[in-house]
Design a protein around this motif. Structure first.
Motif, PDB file in Angstrom:
ATOM      1  N   VAL A  93       0.823  -1.205   0.000  1.00 53.93           N
ATOM      2  CA  VAL A  93       0.000   0.000   0.000  1.00 53.93           C
ATOM      3  C   VAL A  93       0.861   1.260   0.000  1.00 53.93           C
ATOM      4  N   GLY A  94       2.004   1.198   0.660  1.00 58.20           N
ATOM      5  CA  GLY A  94       2.868   2.368   0.751  1.00 58.20           C
ATOM      6  C   GLY A  94       2.711   3.151   2.033  1.00 58.20           C
ATOM      7  N   LEU A  95       2.183   2.518   3.088  1.00 57.23           N
ATOM      8  CA  LEU A  95       2.096   3.166   4.391  1.00 57.23           C
ATOM      9  C   LEU A  95       3.416   2.958   5.138  1.00 57.23           C
ATOM     10  N   VAL A  96       4.065   4.047   5.506  1.00 57.53           N
ATOM     11  CA  VAL A  96       5.326   3.981   6.247  1.00 57.53           C
ATOM     12  C   VAL A  96       4.984   4.088   7.729  1.00 57.53           C
ATOM     13  N   ASN A  97       4.674   2.957   8.345  1.00 61.87           N
ATOM     14  CA  ASN A  97       4.208   2.950   9.727  1.00 61.87           C
ATOM     15  C   ASN A  97       5.350   2.768  10.712  1.00 61.87           C
ATOM     16  N   ALA A  98       5.105   3.204  11.939  1.00 58.24           N
ATOM     17  CA  ALA A  98       6.066   3.050  13.024  1.00 58.24           C
ATOM     18  C   ALA A  98       5.735   1.781  13.805  1.00 58.24           C
ATOM     19  N   GLY A  99       6.755   1.026  14.190  1.00 56.79           N
ATOM     20  CA  GLY A  99       6.540  -0.175  14.976  1.00 56.79           C
ATOM     21  C   GLY A  99       5.908  -1.285  14.160  1.00 56.79           C
ATOM     22  N   MET A 100       5.546  -2.369  14.858  1.00 54.44           N
ATOM     23  CA  MET A 100       4.764  -3.442  14.259  1.00 54.44           C
ATOM     24  C   MET A 100       3.307  -3.216  14.641  1.00 54.44           C
ATOM     25  N   TRP A 101       2.382  -3.960  14.028  1.00 58.21           N
ATOM     26  CA  TRP A 101       0.987  -3.737  14.410  1.00 58.21           C
ATOM     27  C   TRP A 101       0.640  -4.438  15.713  1.00 58.21           C
ATOM     28  N   VAL A 102       1.521  -5.322  16.207  1.00 61.80           N
ATOM     29  CA  VAL A 102       1.354  -5.875  17.551  1.00 61.80           C
ATOM     30  C   VAL A 102       1.482  -4.732  18.567  1.00 61.80           C
ATOM     31  N   MET A 103       0.565  -4.661  19.533  1.00 62.40           N
ATOM     32  CA  MET A 103       0.616  -3.574  20.510  1.00 62.40           C
ATOM     33  C   MET A 103       1.895  -3.639  21.337  1.00 62.40           C
ATOM     34  N   PRO A 104       2.406  -2.482  21.776  1.00 57.66           N
ATOM     35  CA  PRO A 104       3.655  -2.465  22.539  1.00 57.66           C
ATOM     36  C   PRO A 104       3.678  -3.408  23.736  1.00 57.66           C
ATOM     37  N   GLU A 105       2.625  -3.452  24.521  1.00 53.45           N
ATOM     38  CA  GLU A 105       2.644  -4.299  25.714  1.00 53.45           C
ATOM     39  C   GLU A 105       2.660  -5.775  25.346  1.00 53.45           C
ATOM     40  N   VAL A 106       1.978  -6.146  24.269  1.00 58.40           N
ATOM     41  CA  VAL A 106       2.005  -7.533  23.809  1.00 58.40           C
ATOM     42  C   VAL A 106       3.406  -7.881  23.314  1.00 58.40           C
ATOM     43  N   LEU A 107       4.019  -6.964  22.577  1.00 57.70           N
ATOM     44  CA  LEU A 107       5.368  -7.200  22.073  1.00 57.70           C
ATOM     45  C   LEU A 107       6.346  -7.406  23.227  1.00 57.70           C
ATOM     46  N   LEU A 108       6.221  -6.599  24.278  1.00 57.77           N
ATOM     47  CA  LEU A 108       7.115  -6.721  25.426  1.00 57.77           C
ATOM     48  C   LEU A 108       6.924  -8.042  26.159  1.00 57.77           C
ATOM     49  N   TYR A 157      15.146  -7.277  24.344  1.00 57.86           N
ATOM     50  CA  TYR A 157      14.819  -7.130  22.925  1.00 57.86           C
ATOM     51  C   TYR A 157      13.533  -6.345  22.687  1.00 57.86           C
ATOM     52  N   GLY A 158      12.532  -6.523  23.533  1.00 65.13           N
ATOM     53  CA  GLY A 158      11.259  -5.858  23.298  1.00 65.13           C
ATOM     54  C   GLY A 158      11.389  -4.346  23.241  1.00 65.13           C
ATOM     55  N   ASN A 159      11.992  -3.767  24.275  1.00 67.47           N
ATOM     56  CA  ASN A 159      12.168  -2.312  24.296  1.00 67.47           C
ATOM     57  C   ASN A 159      13.082  -1.848  23.174  1.00 67.47           C
ATOM     58  N   ARG A 160      14.090  -2.626  22.889  1.00 65.23           N
ATOM     59  CA  ARG A 160      15.030  -2.272  21.824  1.00 65.23           C
ATOM     60  C   ARG A 160      14.310  -2.237  20.478  1.00 65.23           C
ATOM     61  N   LEU A 161      13.466  -3.246  20.202  1.00 67.35           N
ATOM     62  CA  LEU A 161      12.743  -3.296  18.936  1.00 67.35           C
ATOM     63  C   LEU A 161      11.731  -2.160  18.832  1.00 67.35           C
ATOM     64  N   LEU A 162      11.007  -1.886  19.913  1.00 61.57           N
ATOM     65  CA  LEU A 162      10.027  -0.806  19.896  1.00 61.57           C
ATOM     66  C   LEU A 162      10.687   0.543  19.631  1.00 61.57           C
ATOM     67  N   ASP A 163      11.820   0.788  20.272  1.00 57.94           N
ATOM     68  CA  ASP A 163      12.516   2.059  20.059  1.00 57.94           C
ATOM     69  C   ASP A 163      13.027   2.169  18.625  1.00 57.94           C
ATOM     70  N   LEU A 180      21.521  -6.799  18.975  1.00 58.89           N
ATOM     71  CA  LEU A 180      20.529  -6.763  17.906  1.00 58.89           C
ATOM     72  C   LEU A 180      19.119  -6.550  18.472  1.00 58.89           C
ATOM     73  N   PRO A 181      18.170  -6.103  17.624  1.00 58.70           N
ATOM     74  CA  PRO A 181      16.811  -5.850  18.105  1.00 58.70           C
ATOM     75  C   PRO A 181      15.959  -7.101  18.264  1.00 58.70           C
ATOM     76  N   LEU A 182      16.453  -8.251  17.794  1.00 62.12           N
ATOM     77  CA  LEU A 182      15.731  -9.511  17.917  1.00 62.12           C
ATOM     78  C   LEU A 182      16.705 -10.602  18.335  1.00 62.12           C
ATOM     79  N   PRO A 183      16.239 -11.584  19.109  1.00 62.95           N
ATOM     80  CA  PRO A 183      17.108 -12.699  19.455  1.00 62.95           C
ATOM     81  C   PRO A 183      17.302 -13.632  18.269  1.00 62.95           C
ATOM     82  N   LEU A 184      18.404 -14.332  18.264  1.00 65.75           N
ATOM     83  CA  LEU A 184      18.639 -15.362  17.259  1.00 65.75           C
ATOM     84  C   LEU A 184      17.714 -16.534  17.539  1.00 65.75           C
ATOM     85  N   THR A 185      16.941 -16.947  16.527  1.00 69.27           N
ATOM     86  CA  THR A 185      16.001 -18.057  16.703  1.00 69.27           C
ATOM     87  C   THR A 185      16.146 -19.040  15.551  1.00 69.27           C
ATOM     88  N   PRO A 186      15.799 -20.312  15.780  1.00 73.75           N
ATOM     89  CA  PRO A 186      15.835 -21.287  14.688  1.00 73.75           C
ATOM     90  C   PRO A 186      14.647 -21.097  13.751  1.00 73.75           C
TER      91      PRO A 186
END
Length: 427
Positions: A72-87, A94-100, A393-399
């Motif tokens: 669509v071309g929307l340059v949004n901030a964050g993910m659509w998951v709510m901040p508290e759910v992401l944390l 990682y949660g706070n780092r990714l949100l920032d 990094l903003p995310l942990p290494l995962t398989p």
């Protein structure tokens, strides 16, 4: 692209030409090979090249062929998951780092656009998350509270204020996020590629990768007509990967999404609909999105695929829905139509993977590819150069974990959206 008018639609019709590229031919030796020429891969190449690191990008089709050129071309901030759910989902820190990091993502996009003079219809006026009914208003109220607690420039609008910015009274309110904005996405990724090329990156298109293997402690990436030898491989194919990039793709459930673009609207309708230039999407389960391009075309989208009976059903629904949203719009004629795939992960958050020694990548953008892709490309460049450690990094290494029943769920999404649109907005 590839003679398919429904792959990139309006964006291909209106984007500036891509930089000149060629197929990979012969042997090339670089420090970093990037597989995939979308937002992440081209951003990584740009930041590597700017730092003086020899880098080559290998793309199976064309620059922006995947999600980068179809959205669509929307340059949004964050993910659509709510901040508290992401944390709650990601382990600390990682949660706070990714949100920032992603909260500031749109700023990086618009800074790059400005610094490199990219012509991509950039409008940094914010976005509007529109509330459908009382439950939708409760959702955006919670979002506003959680982002405001982090100091984000967001504002909860009541129905009257939302209507003034949207041009419709259908919604019970909206969340205005002033960090965000809109771009012409294919024009943006082509502009990124041109900037990367000017900085020294080598770009090769129409070069599907056949094999990636270790030899003499380095990577060899082979195509039908050439070979790149590199110390590092950045895999950035995301939901459109195949061959060596198939692992990231199979971790995501494909969610089809389409867009229709009207003919340029009258001056009166342009002054009514999104008069301040925001892009919008809503809280419905089968969500809708809409935004203007610079010529005054209204780009209207939703979940679904424009193939088979879906093309007829979704087109008829879009015409009905637009007349209901904007009664003064009259008979709606579409100038372009296109669709693509959003890759959805199990928790709706992206992933960081190591696919082998010095072979890494981010994937799983869940419909938020522009700012996160740009940001993660910069992060990958910093990591490869040794400027950012793995623990930073903003995310942990995962398989890599293959999504269960992914193709069956894709069918459910596609058929379900078609059924919903078959009956919606008829009364």
């Amino acid at each position: 692209m590839l003679n398919d008018p429904r792959s990139h639609g309006l964006w291909e019709q209106t984007a500036p030409a891509a930089p000149a590229t060629a197929r990979l031919a012969g042997d090339l030796d670089v420090e970093v090979a990037v597989i995939g020429a979308g937002f992440t891969g081209i951003s990584a190449a740009l930041h590597l090249a700017q730092a003086g690191t020899p880098v080559a990008v290998i793309e199976a089709a064309e620059i922006g062929f995947g999600g980068a050129g179809r959205n669509v071309g929307l340059v949004n901030a964050g993910m659509w998951v709510m901040p508290e759910v992401l944390l709650r989902t990601l382990p600390a820190p990682y949660g706070n780092r990714l949100l920032d990091l992603l909260g500031d993502g749109p700023r990086l996009v618009f800074d790059i656009v400005r610094d490199h003079g990219i012509q991509c219809e950039a409008v940094h006026a914010g976005t509007l998350h529109c509330a459908h009914g009382q439950s939708g208003f409760a959702e955006i109220t919670a979002r506003a509270k959680q982002w405001q607690a982090r100091g984000a420039d967001v504002e909860l609008l009541d129905a009257a204020r939302a209507a003034a910015l949207l041009g419709t009274r259908k919604y019970s309110g909206a969340l205005l996020d002033r960090r965000a904005g809109t771009i012409q996405p294919l024009a943006y990724v082509r502009g990124l590629a041109m900037a990367a090329q000017k900085a020294g990156a080598r770009l090769f298109t129409r070069s599907p990768v056949n094999a990636v293997e270790r030899k003499d402690d380095r990577w060899q990436i082979r195509t039908a007509s050439g070979r790149v030898t590199a110390d590092w491989v950045v895999l950035s194919t995301d939901a459109y990967g195949s061959g060596p990039g198939d692992a990231a793709r199979r971790e995501q459930v494909p969610l089809p999404y389409f867009n229709f673009a009207t003919r340029p609207l009258s001056a009166e309708m342009r002054a009514l609909i999104l008069p301040e230039g925001q892009g919008a999407w809503d809280t419905q389960l089968v969500m809708n999105s809409f935004r203007m391009d610079q010529a005054g075309r209204l780009v209207f989208g939703s979940i679904g695929a424009l193939r088979g009976s879906g093309a007829v059903v979704h087109r008829a629904w879009a015409q009905r829905a637009l007349r209901r949203l904007f009664p003064g719009i009259g008979d709606v004629e579409f100038e372009a139509e296109w669709y693509g795939t959003i890759g959805m992960t199990a928790d709706n958050l992206p992933r960081f993977h190591r696919y082998g020694f010095r072979m890494i990548g981010f994937s799983g953008y869940n419909g938020r590819g522009i700012a996160p892709g740009t940001v993660f490309g910069r992060v990958l460049a910093s990591y490869v150069r040794g400027e950012t450690g793995e623990t930073d990094l903003p995310l942990p290494l995962t398989p890599v974990e293959v999504a269960p029943f992914r193709l069956s769920r894709q069918i459910v999404y596609e058929v379900g959206a078609q059924a919903a649109h078959l009956v919606a907005d008829r009364i």
